[in-house]
Motif scaffolding. Sequence first.
Motif: not given
Length: 370
Positions: A341-346, A358-359, A364-365, A369-370
């Motif tokens: 999400t925009a909030e968790n990517v950082r 290991y991410i 993830l991409a 969600p579409d």
Amino acid sequence: MASIVEGLGFAPDAGRLSMERAMAEVRSARAVVIASGDARIVVVAAEAFDPVLAGVLAEAGATDAALVLPAPRLNKMGAPRVQPGAVVLPHLDAARVAHLSLKPDARIDAPVAPATPAQAAALELLAQALVLPAAVTCAVPEEKAAGLLTVTVDDILSFRAAEVASLAIVGRAPVPLEGAPETEFVVFRGGEGLRDQVAIIVGRPDLSRPVAVRLHSACLTGDLFGSLKCDCGDQLRDTVRRMAEADGGILLYLDQEGRGNGISNKMRAYALQAQGYDTYDADAALGFDLDQRRFDFAAAMLRQLGVSAVRVFTNNPQKIEALKAAGLNVVADQRVLGRPTAENVRYLASKRDRAGHYIDFEALAARAPD
């Protein structure tokens, strides 16, 4: 006449009892005494230190006052250390203690001495009690400290291992879940100080073969409320679904909120993140290392359930190594991905880059969600 303790044939562990009581005292904003040999110091959690407590200690003739801080906090304040240090407090000033222990931009303005064994143990006591890792310590005449609970350094440092050794199942029952109707919850007492832990057995895993296992640290915000700041809730539900669709497994739901820092400190860190800090810098500003969690008790839970070999669902190399170090046979490890999400990517990038998780962001991409 024998005491009731002797009459019941019960030999209590005085050290563990003192530690349990000390944890309750510091969480309740009360002072305790920590003993190291012949030395005694009075300890108050910095987050509870107010003008009233300062006045009481001053009236009692307190001397050698200091604010004990862990190395991550001192490093952020411009006083690099690899061990805890004690900032000299010429006066018992509650406002100054609050500034030095909580303000993210505070700088050291007084000499810093190496923490004594008793002062370092005070930080461990606070960590076990899930309060801010900052302690006001001082010397008080013995007669003035009469009535305060005393706990020894050895009591504090041996407590975690004693909790693991005392781990025991206290309740179990079937709890059908959505998508996993054949599920049993097993509650353990012990592991982390004064808190229960839960093993969720999904399906009927074959204990004679490697069992699918996840060590999942509780996350109130993500697991229950669907916070967009992390991927914990997605990982929790995805793991249970995968276990239910395969040969079953065991998810350990561990009371280690905020990487072991507790919910109050997690919210303090979130407040700093709202100011621009990343997840690890926010924790360091509060005095925490990258990860405060320990997983030796998780391995003990698995052994009590009859598990000796595991296929572990995790992105965290620390969990893999902890299970190996505890003697379990880790035959494989598999990734557990949430939704970006925009909030968790950082947050996810910080876990990958700073803690070695290991991410795979391409994977993830694909889940976005579409």
